[in-house]
Design a protein around this motif. Structure first.
Motif, PDB file in Angstrom:
ATOM      1  N   GLU A 245      55.936  48.767  37.939  1.00 24.46           N
ATOM      2  CA  GLU A 245      55.868  47.904  36.763  1.00 24.46           C
ATOM      3  C   GLU A 245      57.007  48.242  35.806  1.00 24.46           C
ATOM      4  O   GLU A 245      57.334  49.413  35.590  1.00 24.46           O
ATOM      5  CB  GLU A 245      54.521  48.076  36.054  1.00 24.46           C
ATOM      6  CG  GLU A 245      53.336  47.565  36.856  1.00 24.46           C
ATOM      7  CD  GLU A 245      52.050  47.603  36.051  1.00 24.46           C
ATOM      8  OE1 GLU A 245      51.988  46.919  35.005  1.00 24.46           O
ATOM      9  OE2 GLU A 245      51.119  48.314  36.464  1.00 24.46           O
TER      10      GLU A 245
ATOM     11  N   LEU B 118      61.738  39.729  38.521  1.00 22.61           N
ATOM     12  CA  LEU B 118      60.356  39.281  38.481  1.00 22.61           C
ATOM     13  C   LEU B 118      59.777  39.438  39.880  1.00 22.61           C
ATOM     14  O   LEU B 118      60.409  39.053  40.868  1.00 22.61           O
ATOM     15  CB  LEU B 118      60.274  37.822  38.029  1.00 22.61           C
ATOM     16  CG  LEU B 118      60.753  37.523  36.604  1.00 22.61           C
ATOM     17  CD1 LEU B 118      60.617  36.038  36.303  1.00 22.61           C
ATOM     18  CD2 LEU B 118      59.984  38.349  35.580  1.00 22.61           C
TER      19      LEU B 118
ATOM     20  N   PRO C 213      58.272  38.822  43.223  1.00 24.34           N
ATOM     21  CA  PRO C 213      58.203  37.551  43.949  1.00 24.34           C
ATOM     22  C   PRO C 213      56.774  37.209  44.372  1.00 24.34           C
ATOM     23  O   PRO C 213      55.918  38.093  44.473  1.00 24.34           O
ATOM     24  CB  PRO C 213      59.080  37.815  45.177  1.00 24.34           C
ATOM     25  CG  PRO C 213      58.963  39.290  45.396  1.00 24.34           C
ATOM     26  CD  PRO C 213      58.877  39.893  44.028  1.00 24.34           C
ATOM     27  N   PRO C 214      56.521  35.941  44.645  1.00 23.36           N
ATOM     28  CA  PRO C 214      55.204  35.535  45.153  1.00 23.36           C
ATOM     29  C   PRO C 214      55.103  35.826  46.645  1.00 23.36           C
ATOM     30  O   PRO C 214      54.979  34.923  47.474  1.00 23.36           O
ATOM     31  CB  PRO C 214      55.173  34.034  44.858  1.00 23.36           C
ATOM     32  CG  PRO C 214      56.608  33.621  44.934  1.00 23.36           C
ATOM     33  CD  PRO C 214      57.403  34.789  44.405  1.00 23.36           C
TER      34      PRO C 214
ATOM     35  N   ASP D 252      48.029  39.518  41.007  1.00 22.54           N
ATOM     36  CA  ASP D 252      48.080  39.624  39.549  1.00 22.54           C
ATOM     37  C   ASP D 252      49.409  40.186  39.045  1.00 22.54           C
ATOM     38  O   ASP D 252      49.685  40.159  37.842  1.00 22.54           O
ATOM     39  CB  ASP D 252      46.927  40.487  39.033  1.00 22.54           C
ATOM     40  CG  ASP D 252      47.004  41.920  39.546  1.00 22.54           C
ATOM     41  OD1 ASP D 252      47.319  42.109  40.737  1.00 22.54           O
ATOM     42  OD2 ASP D 252      46.756  42.842  38.749  1.00 22.54           O
ATOM     43  N   LYS D 253      50.261  40.684  39.963  1.00 20.29           N
ATOM     44  CA  LYS D 253      51.567  41.216  39.572  1.00 20.29           C
ATOM     45  C   LYS D 253      52.708  40.253  39.888  1.00 20.29           C
ATOM     46  O   LYS D 253      53.839  40.464  39.445  1.00 20.29           O
ATOM     47  CB  LYS D 253      51.834  42.547  40.288  1.00 20.29           C
ATOM     48  CG  LYS D 253      50.791  43.621  40.010  1.00 20.29           C
ATOM     49  CD  LYS D 253      50.717  43.976  38.537  1.00 20.29           C
ATOM     50  CE  LYS D 253      49.703  45.095  38.303  1.00 20.29           C
ATOM     51  NZ  LYS D 253      49.546  45.390  36.851  1.00 20.29           N
ATOM     52  N   GLN D 254      52.433  39.224  40.632  1.00 19.46           N
ATOM     53  CA  GLN D 254      53.478  38.268  40.985  1.00 19.46           C
ATOM     54  C   GLN D 254      53.974  37.547  39.735  1.00 19.46           C
ATOM     55  O   GLN D 254      53.189  37.113  38.901  1.00 19.46           O
ATOM     56  CB  GLN D 254      52.940  37.266  42.010  1.00 19.46           C
ATOM     57  CG  GLN D 254      52.603  37.909  43.343  1.00 19.46           C
ATOM     58  CD  GLN D 254      52.016  36.943  44.352  1.00 19.46           C
ATOM     59  OE1 GLN D 254      51.970  35.738  44.124  1.00 19.46           O
ATOM     60  NE2 GLN D 254      51.560  37.467  45.484  1.00 19.46           N
ATOM     61  N   GLY D 255      55.299  37.475  39.598  1.00 20.73           N
ATOM     62  CA  GLY D 255      55.895  36.833  38.431  1.00 20.73           C
ATOM     63  C   GLY D 255      56.051  37.741  37.235  1.00 20.73           C
ATOM     64  O   GLY D 255      56.580  37.314  36.204  1.00 20.73           O
ATOM     65  N   THR D 256      55.617  38.999  37.341  1.00 23.72           N
ATOM     66  CA  THR D 256      55.757  39.941  36.229  1.00 23.72           C
ATOM     67  C   THR D 256      57.018  40.783  36.415  1.00 23.72           C
ATOM     68  O   THR D 256      57.486  40.981  37.537  1.00 23.72           O
ATOM     69  CB  THR D 256      54.534  40.865  36.134  1.00 23.72           C
ATOM     70  OG1 THR D 256      54.466  41.685  37.314  1.00 23.72           O
ATOM     71  CG2 THR D 256      53.251  40.053  36.017  1.00 23.72           C
ATOM     72  N   PRO D 257      57.598  41.322  35.329  1.00 20.87           N
ATOM     73  CA  PRO D 257      58.803  42.147  35.457  1.00 20.87           C
ATOM     74  C   PRO D 257      58.514  43.450  36.208  1.00 20.87           C
ATOM     75  O   PRO D 257      57.515  44.127  35.935  1.00 20.87           O
ATOM     76  CB  PRO D 257      59.198  42.430  34.004  1.00 20.87           C
ATOM     77  CG  PRO D 257      58.515  41.372  33.202  1.00 20.87           C
ATOM     78  CD  PRO D 257      57.236  41.084  33.916  1.00 20.87           C
TER      79      PRO D 257
END
Length: 207
Positions: A123, A153, A155-156, A163-168
């Motif tokens: 993270e 970010l 990736p999907p 819940d972590k997809q799209g987060t930095p």
């Protein structure tokens, strides 16, 4: 592309990608430090310098370049090397396509085969501490280990929790060449800088 596995040499044509080159060299246990991704073209990287995953152990891609066949602006077909047209060869090694149209490259190969590679993702909230520790580990790492840090970010992808997809995230990419068990020991601290979101580091072919 022609390969001389006995003398660890190859002749490459410029339309190849490094993924194609690596795939053909793999059965011989040979490799050439090349682009970070398989789709990178041979011609541009070889004439431009070439920073790849084996750079710390084997140098830039141009360090393996022995000769270039090219057509010059006045239509001459030349072979440039340390012994033939040495000044032209000096310019070609890093000067890009400014001296003619390259039609073939002669290169020296080095051992390849299986490497310890992949990436571990953390993270981005842990980025400051991770980078501080990473800097110390990278500075002390043996030449067999090349690393790269990415801020991105997540990736999907299936390996990222939903819940972590799209987060930095901070991604640390690694490539260790040599004994895999020793590589596991060397890479271990990079996999323990925080609680990983995903850890994809594993033995794999250098492709």
């Amino acid at each position: 592309m022609t390969i001389d596995p006995v003398h660890h040499k190859a002749r490459l044509e410029p339309g190849l990608t490094w993924g194609e080159v690596a795939k053909k060299l793999q059965p011989f246990g040979l490799a050439l430090t090349a682009g970070d991704v398989a789709s990178v073209g041979v011609g541009g990287l070889l004439l431009g310098g070439g920073i790849g995953w084996m750079v710390r152990a084997y140098g830039l891609t141009i360090d393996r370049l022995q000769a270039v066949e090219l057509v010059t602006a006045d239509g001459q077909l030349l072979r440039a090397s340390a012994d033939e047209h040495p000044e032209l060869f000096w310019g070609l090694r890093g000067g890009g396509g400014n001296f003619g149209i390259a039609t073939a490259f002669e290169v020296n190969l080095h051992p390849g085969g299986t490497v310890l590679g992949g990436a571990v993702f953390y993270e981005a909230t842990e980025a400051e501490r991770i980078l501080r520790e990473y800097t110390c580990l990278a500075a002390a790492a043996p030449d067999e280990l090349s690393t790269e840090v990415l801020f991105m970010l997540a990736p999907p992808a299936p390996f990222i929790p939903p819940d972590k997809q799209g987060t930095p995230v901070v991604g640390i990419m690694v490539c260790y060449i040599g004994d895999i068990s020793e590589g596991e020991r060397v890479v271990a601290p990079l996999r323990q800088l925080a609680t990983p979101i995903a850890d994809l580091i594993a033995p794999m072919p250098y492709l």
